[in-house]
Structure formats: structure tokens, C-alpha cells
Design an enzyme around this catalytic site. Structure first.
Site, PDB file in Angstrom:
ATOM      1  CG  ASP A 213      -3.816  -5.162  14.730  1.00  0.00           C
ATOM      2  OD1 ASP A 213      -2.773  -5.805  14.526  1.00  0.00           O
ATOM      3  OD2 ASP A 213      -4.572  -4.761  13.809  1.00  0.00           O
ATOM      4  CD  GLU A 249       1.395  -3.971  14.616  1.00  0.00           C
ATOM      5  OE1 GLU A 249       2.062  -4.570  13.760  1.00  0.00           O
ATOM      6  OE2 GLU A 249       0.259  -3.500  14.365  1.00  0.00           O
TER       7      GLU A 249
HETATM    8  C1  AAO Z   1      -4.859  -9.161   3.920  1.00  0.00           C
HETATM    9  C2  AAO Z   1      -4.158  -9.311   2.560  1.00  0.00           C
HETATM   10  C3  AAO Z   1      -4.162  -7.987   1.830  1.00  0.00           C
HETATM   11  C4  AAO Z   1      -5.594  -7.481   1.680  1.00  0.00           C
HETATM   12  C5  AAO Z   1      -6.211  -7.346   3.063  1.00  0.00           C
HETATM   13  C6  AAO Z   1      -7.656  -6.881   3.033  1.00  0.00           C
HETATM   14  O1  AAO Z   1      -2.814  -9.761   2.782  1.00  0.00           O
HETATM   15  O2  AAO Z   1      -3.587  -8.179   0.546  1.00  0.00           O
HETATM   16  O3  AAO Z   1      -5.582  -6.204   1.049  1.00  0.00           O
HETATM   17  O4  AAO Z   1      -6.152  -8.626   3.707  1.00  0.00           O
HETATM   18  O5  AAO Z   1      -8.432  -7.744   2.285  1.00  0.00           O
HETATM   19  C7  AAO Z   1      -2.555  -9.040   8.681  1.00  0.00           C
HETATM   20  C8  AAO Z   1      -1.717  -9.421   7.462  1.00  0.00           C
HETATM   21  C9  AAO Z   1      -2.190  -8.716   6.203  1.00  0.00           C
HETATM   22  C10 AAO Z   1      -3.680  -8.941   6.004  1.00  0.00           C
HETATM   23  C11 AAO Z   1      -4.380  -8.370   7.234  1.00  0.00           C
HETATM   24  C12 AAO Z   1      -5.903  -8.475   7.168  1.00  0.00           C
HETATM   25  O6  AAO Z   1      -0.354  -9.103   7.716  1.00  0.00           O
HETATM   26  O7  AAO Z   1      -1.473  -9.265   5.102  1.00  0.00           O
HETATM   27  O8  AAO Z   1      -4.113  -8.304   4.808  1.00  0.00           O
HETATM   28  O9  AAO Z   1      -3.943  -9.115   8.390  1.00  0.00           O
HETATM   29  O10 AAO Z   1      -6.290  -9.772   6.991  1.00  0.00           O
HETATM   30  C13 AAO Z   1       1.980  -2.575   8.603  1.00  0.00           C
HETATM   31  C14 AAO Z   1       1.215  -2.052   9.812  1.00  0.00           C
HETATM   32  C15 AAO Z   1       1.096  -3.038  10.944  1.00  0.00           C
HETATM   33  C16 AAO Z   1       0.653  -4.417  10.448  1.00  0.00           C
HETATM   34  C17 AAO Z   1       1.634  -4.858   9.381  1.00  0.00           C
HETATM   35  C18 AAO Z   1       1.290  -6.216   8.810  1.00  0.00           C
HETATM   36  O11 AAO Z   1       1.825  -0.842  10.278  1.00  0.00           O
HETATM   37  O12 AAO Z   1       0.119  -2.533  11.835  1.00  0.00           O
HETATM   38  O13 AAO Z   1       1.620  -3.905   8.290  1.00  0.00           O
HETATM   39  N1  AAO Z   1       0.559  -5.377  11.548  1.00  0.00           N
HETATM   40  C19 AAO Z   1      -0.765  -5.654  12.206  1.00  0.00           C
HETATM   41  C20 AAO Z   1      -0.922  -7.143  12.522  1.00  0.00           C
HETATM   42  C21 AAO Z   1      -1.082  -7.912  11.229  1.00  0.00           C
HETATM   43  C22 AAO Z   1      -2.362  -7.489  10.518  1.00  0.00           C
HETATM   44  C23 AAO Z   1      -2.709  -6.069  10.710  1.00  0.00           C
HETATM   45  C24 AAO Z   1      -1.944  -5.193  11.465  1.00  0.00           C
HETATM   46  C25 AAO Z   1      -4.003  -5.609  10.213  1.00  0.00           C
HETATM   47  O14 AAO Z   1       0.137  -7.566  13.301  1.00  0.00           O
HETATM   48  O15 AAO Z   1      -1.084  -9.305  11.449  1.00  0.00           O
HETATM   49  O16 AAO Z   1      -2.230  -7.720   9.103  1.00  0.00           O
HETATM   50  O17 AAO Z   1      -4.927  -5.849  11.288  1.00  0.00           O
HETATM   51  C26 AAO Z   1       6.459  -0.606   6.746  1.00  0.00           C
HETATM   52  C27 AAO Z   1       5.742   0.156   7.820  1.00  0.00           C
HETATM   53  C28 AAO Z   1       4.967  -0.733   8.746  1.00  0.00           C
HETATM   54  C29 AAO Z   1       4.082  -1.667   7.926  1.00  0.00           C
HETATM   55  C30 AAO Z   1       4.985  -2.476   6.977  1.00  0.00           C
HETATM   56  C31 AAO Z   1       4.221  -3.505   6.174  1.00  0.00           C
HETATM   57  O18 AAO Z   1       7.542  -1.343   7.332  1.00  0.00           O
HETATM   58  O19 AAO Z   1       6.674   0.883   8.586  1.00  0.00           O
HETATM   59  O20 AAO Z   1       4.154   0.073   9.585  1.00  0.00           O
HETATM   60  O21 AAO Z   1       3.392  -2.541   8.817  1.00  0.00           O
HETATM   61  O22 AAO Z   1       5.614  -1.541   6.118  1.00  0.00           O
HETATM   62  O23 AAO Z   1       3.484  -2.894   5.190  1.00  0.00           O
HETATM   63  C32 AAO Z   1      11.475  -2.052   6.201  1.00  0.00           C
HETATM   64  C33 AAO Z   1      11.104  -0.735   6.885  1.00  0.00           C
HETATM   65  C34 AAO Z   1       9.795  -0.885   7.632  1.00  0.00           C
HETATM   66  C35 AAO Z   1       8.777  -1.270   6.633  1.00  0.00           C
HETATM   67  C36 AAO Z   1       9.195  -2.604   6.072  1.00  0.00           C
HETATM   68  C37 AAO Z   1       8.227  -3.173   5.071  1.00  0.00           C
HETATM   69  O24 AAO Z   1      11.735  -3.057   7.179  1.00  0.00           O
HETATM   70  O25 AAO Z   1      12.138  -0.393   7.768  1.00  0.00           O
HETATM   71  O26 AAO Z   1       9.428   0.303   8.288  1.00  0.00           O
HETATM   72  O27 AAO Z   1      10.436  -2.477   5.397  1.00  0.00           O
HETATM   73  O28 AAO Z   1       8.150  -2.319   3.956  1.00  0.00           O
END
Ligand code: AAO
Length: 484
Positions: A213, A249
Site C-alpha cells: 500500500d 501501489e
Molecule cells: C482518511 C480520511 C482523511 C483523513 C485520514 C487520516 O479520508 O480525510 O485525513 O483518514 O485520518 C484510504 C482512504 C483515505 C483515508 C485513508 C486512511 O482512501 O480517504 O483517509 O484510507 O483511513 C493517494 C495515494 C494512494 C492512496 C490514495 C487513496 O498515492 O497511495 O491516495 N491509496 C492507498 C489505499 C487507500 C488508502 C491509503 C493508500 C492510505 O489504496 O485505500 O486510503 O493507506 C493524485 C496522486 C495519487 C493520490 C491521489 C489521491 O492522483 O497521483 O498518488 O493517491 O491524488 O489523493 C487525477 C491525476 C491523479 C491524481 C488524481 C486525484 O486523476 O491524474 O494523479 O487526479 O487528484
């Protein structure tokens, strides 16, 4: 001869973590998102093994923060509190039982390893954890590991808030907090050894590999150092010297300094462009059409096939988290979804993962699903519901079980049957009718145009009568009527 042997040996060693370790002829895994261990054990025995699935990706097995009890979001499982094996999927006894039973029928288990961080920085008094371990996020104390303040990265982070603010700043992405999650200092030997201890514990129990992850948020060298300390797989089920399968990931849709290729040295990477592009094609957005899929794969700018883990949707982007955007197809768009998953499973590119989801009450406000946090089907005390199987083989209790949809299940079997055969006999009508074969073992046709498809095609198959396993089902020597 001696030199060639040595070279092969070295190449073999280096490639090991790219090998999914599935049994010969089993070519896909399924993500049973949020399922309980007891249900996964049953599913391995009653469905996955008989239908040729190679393995299961499971939700993170380690202790996490409990959030919003009893309305618990699915994402609490990405907030570790310790590496003890109890979550709402089950306890350690149930986990061991699942791994043993799945392994015994040749369906292997891939654990989601959350090793970049611990829980969110604001959790503290008033919050509890799934095994009851004490912790305090505000003082960064996790005595059940144990980690304390100096095991985290905050001092290295240069953003104003301490969070990742700008994905164009590579060091921010790797040294700062991802959405306020306490970022572990993986350059420290102490932290690395706690993580390898956890992963080796899972290997000893019998897991076959890991989804890493948030790999993008760790320095590739730090990930490598952790992986180098991992043991070989358990000899009870795996051959001597077998290494855990690794898929990291890494979200790389272009436009950021962190790229997939920086992680190739450690194992496979999740190819997010795959689902985003395939969704765009199937929806016919941006002038895309299926005819353009002729050079699908590296020809579309994807990572090399043998470094790719591919999927149409994942647990994040099926609900608007993560990346991929609105083009991502999910079970909610069933017809197009089946076509996209069918295309993925028929096409030789990448190692394939099928998604298996649950339904939640979607509620859109200004284009955003405000219920995208909703956790798995659960009882009033917050515990996860079991997965009952209906007489028609579908699942109850709001589990979608896409992997049991006839078209998807049969294409998982198709992929096994055509494994190793070349992509051949491509045909398209210049629009959204396409067809292709896999050597002399299988042939598939798609019609995503709004008019009938009526053509004679060269299939490459030996003369004979074949069953269309998308529209029907082979039963003995007959094919059930077309019911599509
Ligand atoms: C939760 C709450 C938060 C709070 C936090 C701590 O939602 O508000 O601050 O708790 O209290 C999951 C949930 C999160 C959650 C977290 C912890 O999705 O909402 O937070 O559990 O409970 C990035 C990462 C990637 C991640 C993804 C969700 O790079 O690693 O965000 N995925 C994994 C898991 C996921 C998990 C975590 C990681 C954490 O699969 O389930 O989170 O363990 C850009 C970046 C990406 C980035 C995205 C989203 O993407 O490139 O790297 O992913 O932004 O922020 C276009 C662009 C694309 C861009 C996208 C979005 O498509 O081309 O590049 O727009 O802007």
C-alpha cells in the site's frame, strides 16, 4: 554452458518477486474486499478453486483504528495501530485457518501490507483499536509494535502543514504525511525490522505475497531494504526458494515526478493507466473507440507487461478515492463493466486482478458520492456480515460478488485455457466492434456499437462447434441458450 546456467540463475533470482506464485494454469487473482476470513476460506474451497482462480487479495490483516463505531468506514483499515492480526475480518486463529484452507486447495493469499504509515495524527483518547491495543497518535506512541516519536518522518517533511500538499514535489510525497497519516521513517533499521518481522510472520503462516500500500510514498530503496529481508515462502505449500509476489501501489497517470519505473526493481506495480484508459474507451469518451485497442498494452504507454498488475477498478477508484476519475467502470455500470473485464481477461497484457465489491447507498451531491466512506455490509454492532450464497449462486447481504458473474468467472477460466498463447487474428470494424484470438485456444468478439455485428471471421481455432461462454454456459457437450 556454465556461464549460461549462472546467468539464468541470476535472472531467475531477480525475477522472483514478479512471479505471482499461482499454481500452473491459474492466471488471475480476485480482491475479496472487506470479506471476513471465515467467508474467504469457504469461498476458496467452494468456488475459487473449482473455477481456476489463482489467489485472493485480502484487506489489511493487522490491527487498525476503529472509526465512527458503529458506522465504520472501510478506510479505517488503512490506519494501522499494530501488527497484531485482528480486524473486523477476523482474529489470528481465523486468519491462519483461512490461509491453510485456501492454500490446501491451491488458492493463494496476498495480503495488503500497510507499511508506509500508522493511523491519522489526530487519533487519541476516545479512540480504540481492533485488538484493544493502547496507542496515542498525538504523542506518536504505539507500544504494541513498539514505535515512538522518533520512528516517524515529521522532522524531514518540508511542507507547511506536515501533509503532502504538492504531488509535484517528490520529497514531500515521500517524507510528509499522506492525508495526515503518521509517516514511518523507513530509512531507520529499527522501523524496517519491525515491518519485516510482521511480513515474515505472515509468510510463515503461508501467504504468497503482498500488495504494498502507498508504495509511492516510500523511497524505492527503503522498500527494497524491507523486501530483501523477507523469507522464502512456506515450504508446506511452495517450492524451495519461492519468494513472495510483490505488487506495489504506485499511482502514475503521468505529470508527476514519481513514476512506476522507479519501483520496477522491487517487483510489479499497479498500472493505473489501464483502468482509466479502458473505461474511457468503453464509454467512448474523448473520441476513443475499441478499434484503437489493437495495440493495447505497452503500445498505450503502459509499463512492461511482466511488471504490471492490472485491474479495471480497485477499492479506491470504484468509489471516487485515489485516482482514475470518472472514466473508471464498476459493477454499477454492469454491461460495460463485463465487457471491460472480459477484454482484460482475454488480452495477454499484465497479471490480472478481478474486483469483488459490496453495494453501498450511493448519494451524489455536486457530482461527489458523499457516501463513499460506507464500510462493508454490517450488523448493528458494527461487525461485518457474512456472505450468504443464494440458490442461483449469487451472493446475498449486499455483497456484489462480481467474480461470480458468469461472464467474469468464465473469462477467468478462458484466461487459464489460453495462457501462453499469442494475441492473434485481430479484427475491427474501425469503430467499436472488435475480435481477437489467443493462438488456437480461444477467440472473443465484442460489440460496443449500437448496431448488429454480422461478420465472418478467421478465428485460428480448429474446425468445430464452440460454446459462447459469455452469453451462455457450457454444460457437458451442449451450450445453454443465449440469455444475454
Ligand atoms: C482518511 C480520511 C482523511 C483523513 C485520514 C487520516 O479520508 O480525510 O485525513 O483518514 O485520518 C484510504 C482512504 C483515505 C483515508 C485513508 C486512511 O482512501 O480517504 O483517509 O484510507 O483511513 C493517494 C495515494 C494512494 C492512496 C490514495 C487513496 O498515492 O497511495 O491516495 N491509496 C492507498 C489505499 C487507500 C488508502 C491509503 C493508500 C492510505 O489504496 O485505500 O486510503 O493507506 C493524485 C496522486 C495519487 C493520490 C491521489 C489521491 O492522483 O497521483 O498518488 O493517491 O491524488 O489523493 C487525477 C491525476 C491523479 C491524481 C488524481 C486525484 O486523476 O491524474 O494523479 O487526479 O487528484
Amino acid at each position: 554452458m556454465g556461464v549460461r546456467f549462472l546467468l539464468l540463475f541470476i535472472v531467475g533470482l531477480c525475477r522472483a518477486q514478479y512471479d505471482p506464485n499461482t499454481r500452473p494454469g491459474r492466471t488471475s487473482i480476485v480482491h475479496l474486499f472487506e470479506w471476513r476470513w471465515a467467508d474467504i476460506a469457504l469461498e476458496c474451497e467452494r468456488y475459487l478453486a473449482p473455477n481456476g482462480f489463482g489467489g485472493v487479495q485480502i484487506s489489511p490483516p493487522n490491527e487498525n483504528l476503529v472509526i465512527g463505531d458503529p458506522s465504520r468506514p472501510w478506510w479505517e483499515r488503512y490506519q494501522p495501530v499494530s501488527y497484531k492480526l485482528c480486524t473486523r475480518s477476523g482474529n489470528e486463529t481465523e486468519f491462519r485457518d483461512m490461509v491453510t484452507r485456501c492454500n490446501n486447495v491451491g488458492v493463494y493469499v496476498y495480503a495488503d501490507a500497510v507499511i508506509n504509515h500508522m493511523c491519522g495524527g489526530n487519533a487519541g483518547a476516545g479512540n480504540h483499536s481492533t485488538c484493544g491495543s493502547f496507542f496515542n497518535a498525538k504523542t506518536k506512541e504505539f507500544p504494541a509494535v513498539p514505535y515512538s516519536a522518533w520512528d516517524f518522518n515529521d522532522a524531514k517533511c518540508k511542507s507547511r502543514s506536515g501533509d503532502i500538499e504538492d504531488y509535484r514535489d517528490l520529497s514531500q510525497v515521500r517524507n510528509c504525511r499522506l492525508v495526515n497519516l503518521l509517516d514511518l521513517a523507513l530509512e531507520k533499521n529499527y522501523v524496517r525490522s519491525r515491518i519485516t518481522e510482521y511480513m515474515n510472520y505472515l509468510i510463515d503462516i503461508g501467504v504468497a505475497g503482498f500488495r504494498i500500500d502507498a508504495a509511492k510514498h516510500m523511497w524505492p530503496g527503503d522498500v527494497k531494504a524491507v523486501l530483501e529481508e523477507l523469507k522464502d515462502l512456506n515450504r508446506k505449500w511452495f517450492p524451495a526458494g519461492a519468494k513472495p509476489f510483490i505488487y506495489q501501489e504506485v499511482i502514475d497517470l503521468g505529470g508527476e515526478p514519481i513514476t512506476d519505473s522507479q519501483y520496477f526493481g522491487n517487483g510489479r506495480v499497479t498500472e493505473f493507466k489501464y483502468g482509466a484508459k479502458l473505461g474511457t474507451v468503453m464509454r467512448k469518451w474523448n473520441g476513443e473507440k475499441m478499434a484503437y485497442l489493437k495495440n493495447w498494452g505497452e503500445g498505450w504507454g503502459f509499463v512492461p507487461s511482466d511488471t504490471a498488475l492490472v485491474f479495471v477498478d480497485n477499492h479506491d477508484n470504484q468509489r471516487g478515492h485515489g485516482a482514475g476519475g470518472a472514466s473508471i467502470l464498476t459493477f454499477w455500470d454492469a454491461r460495460l463493466y463485463k465487457m471491460a473485464v472480459g477484454f482484460m481477461l482475454a488480452h495477454p497484457y499484465g497479471f490480472t486482478r478481478v474486483m469483488s465489491s459490496y453495494r453501498w447507498p450511493r448519494y451524489f451531491q455536486n457530482g461527489v458520492d458523499i457516501n463513499n466512506w460506507v464500510g462493508p455490509p454490517s450488523n448493528s454492532d458494527g461487525s461485518t456480515k457474512s456472505v450468504p450464497i443464494n440458490p442461483d449462486t449469487t451472493c446475498g447481504n449486499d455483497w456484489v460478488c462480481e467474480h461470480r458473474w458468469r461472464q467474469i468467472r468464465n473469462m477467468v477460466i478462458f484466461r487459464n485455457v489460453v495462457d501462453g498463447q499469442p494475441f492473434s487474428n485481430w479484427w475491427d470494424n474501425g469503430s467499436n466492434q472488435v475480435a481477437f484470438g489467443r493462438g488456437n485456444r480461444g477467440f472473443i468478439a465484442f460489440n460496443n456499437d449500437d448496431w448488429y455485428m454480422n461478420v465472418n471471421l478467421q478465428t485460428g481455432l480448429p474446425a468445430g462447434t464452440y460454446c459462447d461462454v459469455i452469453s451462455g454456459q457450457k454444460e457437458g457437450n451442449t451450450s445453454t441458450p443465449n440469455d444475454s
